[in-house]
Design a protein around this motif. Structure first.
Motif, PDB file in Angstrom:
ATOM      1  N   PRO A  16       0.834  -1.206   0.000  1.00  0.00           N
ATOM      2  CA  PRO A  16       0.000   0.000   0.000  1.00  0.00           C
ATOM      3  C   PRO A  16       0.868   1.256   0.000  1.00  0.00           C
ATOM      4  CG  PRO A  16      -0.560  -1.461   1.839  1.00  0.00           C
ATOM      5  CD  PRO A  16       0.612  -2.046   1.144  1.00  0.00           C
ATOM      6  N   ALA A  17       0.309   2.339  -0.508  1.00  0.00           N
ATOM      7  CA  ALA A  17       1.067   3.590  -0.597  1.00  0.00           C
ATOM      8  C   ALA A  17       1.431   4.142   0.775  1.00  0.00           C
ATOM      9  CB  ALA A  17       0.266   4.631  -1.374  1.00  0.00           C
ATOM     10  N   ALA A  18       0.670   3.778   1.800  1.00  0.00           N
ATOM     11  CA  ALA A  18       0.955   4.261   3.153  1.00  0.00           C
ATOM     12  C   ALA A  18       2.185   3.591   3.752  1.00  0.00           C
ATOM     13  CB  ALA A  18      -0.246   4.024   4.057  1.00  0.00           C
ATOM     14  N   VAL A  19       2.598   2.455   3.186  1.00  0.00           N
ATOM     15  CA  VAL A  19       3.761   1.732   3.686  1.00  0.00           C
ATOM     16  C   VAL A  19       4.740   1.552   2.528  1.00  0.00           C
ATOM     17  CG1 VAL A  19       4.556  -0.337   4.871  1.00  0.00           C
ATOM     18  CG2 VAL A  19       2.237   0.476   5.248  1.00  0.00           C
ATOM     19  N   PRO A  20       5.581   2.536   2.288  1.00  0.00           N
ATOM     20  CA  PRO A  20       6.512   2.390   1.159  1.00  0.00           C
ATOM     21  C   PRO A  20       7.575   1.330   1.438  1.00  0.00           C
ATOM     22  CG  PRO A  20       6.905   4.449   2.316  1.00  0.00           C
ATOM     23  CD  PRO A  20       5.691   3.822   2.933  1.00  0.00           C
ATOM     24  N   GLU A  21       8.053   0.739   0.368  1.00  0.00           N
ATOM     25  CA  GLU A  21       9.063  -0.316   0.484  1.00  0.00           C
ATOM     26  C   GLU A  21      10.342   0.208   1.130  1.00  0.00           C
ATOM     27  OE1 GLU A  21      11.640  -3.139  -2.525  1.00  0.00           O
ATOM     28  OE2 GLU A  21       9.779  -2.255  -3.224  1.00  0.00           O
ATOM     29  N   SER A  22      10.688   1.444   0.822  1.00  0.00           N
ATOM     30  CA  SER A  22      11.911   2.016   1.383  1.00  0.00           C
ATOM     31  C   SER A  22      11.836   2.117   2.908  1.00  0.00           C
ATOM     32  CB  SER A  22      12.177   3.393   0.782  1.00  0.00           C
ATOM     33  OG  SER A  22      11.098   4.264   1.056  1.00  0.00           O
ATOM     34  N   LEU A  23      10.646   2.393   3.444  1.00  0.00           N
ATOM     35  CA  LEU A  23      10.483   2.473   4.894  1.00  0.00           C
ATOM     36  C   LEU A  23      10.702   1.112   5.545  1.00  0.00           C
ATOM     37  CD1 LEU A  23       9.663   4.135   7.391  1.00  0.00           C
ATOM     38  CD2 LEU A  23       7.302   3.492   6.889  1.00  0.00           C
ATOM     39  N   ILE A  24      10.218   0.063   4.893  1.00  0.00           N
ATOM     40  CA  ILE A  24      10.403  -1.292   5.419  1.00  0.00           C
ATOM     41  C   ILE A  24      11.885  -1.659   5.408  1.00  0.00           C
ATOM     42  CG2 ILE A  24       9.933  -3.735   4.959  1.00  0.00           C
ATOM     43  CD1 ILE A  24       7.166  -2.855   4.015  1.00  0.00           C
ATOM     44  N   VAL A  25      12.582  -1.331   4.313  1.00  0.00           N
ATOM     45  CA  VAL A  25      13.999  -1.670   4.205  1.00  0.00           C
ATOM     46  C   VAL A  25      14.817  -0.895   5.241  1.00  0.00           C
ATOM     47  CG1 VAL A  25      16.001  -1.561   2.678  1.00  0.00           C
ATOM     48  CG2 VAL A  25      13.797  -2.334   1.790  1.00  0.00           C
ATOM     49  N   ILE A  26      14.523   0.370   5.423  1.00  0.00           N
ATOM     50  CA  ILE A  26      15.239   1.168   6.427  1.00  0.00           C
ATOM     51  C   ILE A  26      14.987   0.599   7.826  1.00  0.00           C
ATOM     52  CG2 ILE A  26      15.350   3.437   7.538  1.00  0.00           C
ATOM     53  CD1 ILE A  26      14.807   4.651   4.760  1.00  0.00           C
ATOM     54  N   SER A  27      13.743   0.215   8.110  1.00  0.00           N
ATOM     55  CA  SER A  27      13.410  -0.355   9.426  1.00  0.00           C
ATOM     56  C   SER A  27      14.135  -1.677   9.657  1.00  0.00           C
ATOM     57  CB  SER A  27      11.902  -0.567   9.543  1.00  0.00           C
ATOM     58  OG  SER A  27      11.222   0.641   9.375  1.00  0.00           O
ATOM     59  N   LEU A  28      14.168  -2.524   8.631  1.00  0.00           N
ATOM     60  CA  LEU A  28      14.889  -3.791   8.763  1.00  0.00           C
ATOM     61  C   LEU A  28      16.376  -3.556   9.010  1.00  0.00           C
ATOM     62  CD1 LEU A  28      13.235  -5.900   5.915  1.00  0.00           C
ATOM     63  CD2 LEU A  28      12.994  -6.254   8.373  1.00  0.00           C
ATOM     64  N   GLY A  29      16.963  -2.602   8.295  1.00  0.00           N
ATOM     65  CA  GLY A  29      18.376  -2.289   8.475  1.00  0.00           C
ATOM     66  C   GLY A  29      18.670  -1.740   9.859  1.00  0.00           C
ATOM     67  N   ALA A  30      17.782  -0.878  10.367  1.00  0.00           N
ATOM     68  CA  ALA A  30      17.981  -0.316  11.702  1.00  0.00           C
ATOM     69  C   ALA A  30      17.870  -1.397  12.778  1.00  0.00           C
ATOM     70  CB  ALA A  30      16.964   0.789  11.955  1.00  0.00           C
ATOM     71  N   TRP A  60      31.750  -7.978  12.119  1.00  0.00           N
ATOM     72  CA  TRP A  60      31.941  -6.681  11.471  1.00  0.00           C
ATOM     73  C   TRP A  60      31.324  -6.661  10.070  1.00  0.00           C
ATOM     74  CZ3 TRP A  60      32.485  -4.075  15.453  1.00  0.00           C
ATOM     75  CH2 TRP A  60      33.303  -4.461  16.509  1.00  0.00           C
ATOM     76  N   ILE A  61      31.347  -7.811   9.395  1.00  0.00           N
ATOM     77  CA  ILE A  61      30.675  -7.898   8.092  1.00  0.00           C
ATOM     78  C   ILE A  61      29.169  -7.715   8.281  1.00  0.00           C
ATOM     79  CG2 ILE A  61      30.116  -9.464   6.185  1.00  0.00           C
ATOM     80  CD1 ILE A  61      32.933 -10.623   6.494  1.00  0.00           C
ATOM     81  N   SER A  62      28.629  -8.300   9.338  1.00  0.00           N
ATOM     82  CA  SER A  62      27.205  -8.137   9.635  1.00  0.00           C
ATOM     83  C   SER A  62      26.863  -6.682   9.915  1.00  0.00           C
ATOM     84  CB  SER A  62      26.804  -8.987  10.843  1.00  0.00           C
ATOM     85  OG  SER A  62      26.957 -10.334  10.575  1.00  0.00           O
ATOM     86  N   LEU A  63      27.731  -6.003  10.637  1.00  0.00           N
ATOM     87  CA  LEU A  63      27.481  -4.600  10.942  1.00  0.00           C
ATOM     88  C   LEU A  63      27.506  -3.744   9.678  1.00  0.00           C
ATOM     89  CD1 LEU A  63      26.988  -2.493  13.126  1.00  0.00           C
ATOM     90  CD2 LEU A  63      29.460  -2.266  13.361  1.00  0.00           C
ATOM     91  N   VAL A  64      28.481  -3.975   8.821  1.00  0.00           N
ATOM     92  CA  VAL A  64      28.561  -3.216   7.564  1.00  0.00           C
ATOM     93  C   VAL A  64      27.354  -3.525   6.674  1.00  0.00           C
ATOM     94  CG1 VAL A  64      29.894  -2.973   5.433  1.00  0.00           C
ATOM     95  CG2 VAL A  64      31.059  -2.956   7.636  1.00  0.00           C
ATOM     96  N   ALA A  65      26.930  -4.789   6.622  1.00  0.00           N
ATOM     97  CA  ALA A  65      25.780  -5.161   5.795  1.00  0.00           C
ATOM     98  C   ALA A  65      24.490  -4.544   6.322  1.00  0.00           C
ATOM     99  CB  ALA A  65      25.650  -6.681   5.731  1.00  0.00           C
ATOM    100  N   SER A  66      24.343  -4.465   7.632  1.00  0.00           N
ATOM    101  CA  SER A  66      23.129  -3.850   8.181  1.00  0.00           C
ATOM    102  C   SER A  66      23.112  -2.346   7.919  1.00  0.00           C
ATOM    103  CB  SER A  66      23.002  -4.149   9.672  1.00  0.00           C
ATOM    104  OG  SER A  66      24.074  -3.586  10.391  1.00  0.00           O
ATOM    105  N   LEU A  67      24.264  -1.708   7.991  1.00  0.00           N
ATOM    106  CA  LEU A  67      24.329  -0.285   7.646  1.00  0.00           C
ATOM    107  C   LEU A  67      24.098  -0.070   6.147  1.00  0.00           C
ATOM    108  CD1 LEU A  67      27.336   0.825   9.875  1.00  0.00           C
ATOM    109  CD2 LEU A  67      24.907   1.328  10.222  1.00  0.00           C
ATOM    110  N   ALA A  68      24.574  -1.013   5.325  1.00  0.00           N
ATOM    111  CA  ALA A  68      24.327  -0.926   3.884  1.00  0.00           C
ATOM    112  C   ALA A  68      22.846  -1.106   3.572  1.00  0.00           C
ATOM    113  CB  ALA A  68      25.155  -1.976   3.152  1.00  0.00           C
ATOM    114  N   LEU A  69      22.149  -1.883   4.375  1.00  0.00           N
ATOM    115  CA  LEU A  69      20.712  -2.053   4.184  1.00  0.00           C
ATOM    116  C   LEU A  69      19.976  -0.748   4.470  1.00  0.00           C
ATOM    117  CD1 LEU A  69      18.789  -4.324   3.378  1.00  0.00           C
ATOM    118  CD2 LEU A  69      18.490  -4.854   5.782  1.00  0.00           C
TER     119      LEU A  69
END
Length: 159
Positions: free
Chosen positions: A97-111, A138-147
């Protein structure tokens, strides 16, 4: 009683109007944000299966996988898989739905993944008292920040 006169509408000439502007898109199959999302999600998921802690214990060199560090290591793997699924579902035609953009989900998962990995970087579980932080953490940390960065890139593409 007289019959009403037929209503005559003015003629519509579509050739007199300018053509609608086309939206520009990149020449690639996927946007850069989507590509960055699935790559960082894949790296995040695989990094949970690498050595987060390593050290010598009772004469043997030991590496502790992120999966074996408890619930947080398992959740990091799940978050990476969910990030990949978000992109795969969009490519298969599923729209959020437009109220839940994909970018918001990806940022939340990364955070969320960043918080989990930082907790494991700060606090080594007691059963691994002999171990030091390994390269997988450290690879996990970099990957989560990349997300998080991939989600921000997607948000800029959506505008």
């Amino acid at each position: 009683m007289d019959a009403p006169e037929p209503l005559i509408e003015p003629t519509y000439a579509p050739h007199g109007e300018p053509a609608p502007a086309l939206r520009r898109s990149g020449p690639s199959l996927w946007g850069l944000g989507e590509r960055a999302t699935w790559i960082s999600g894949l790296v995040l998921a695989l990094s949970a299966l690498t050595g987060w802690y390593s050290g010598s214990g009772e004469g043997v060199d030991v590496a502790v996988l992120g999966w074996h560090t408890g619930l947080l290591g398992k959740l990091v793997l799940v978050i990476g898989v969910v990030a990949i699924l978000v992109v795969a579902l969009r490519q298969s035609g599923f729209e959020l739905p437009a109220a839940v953009p994909e970018s918001l989900i990806v940022i939340s998962l990364g955070a969320l993944a960043t918080i989990f990995v930082l907790l494991r970087a700060i606090s080594i579980p007691d059963e691994f008292f002999f171990a030091q932080r390994g390269v997988g953490l450290w690879i996990s940390l970099v990957a989560s920040l990349a997300l998080i960065g991939a989600g921000l890139l997607q948000a800029s593409e959506e505008l």
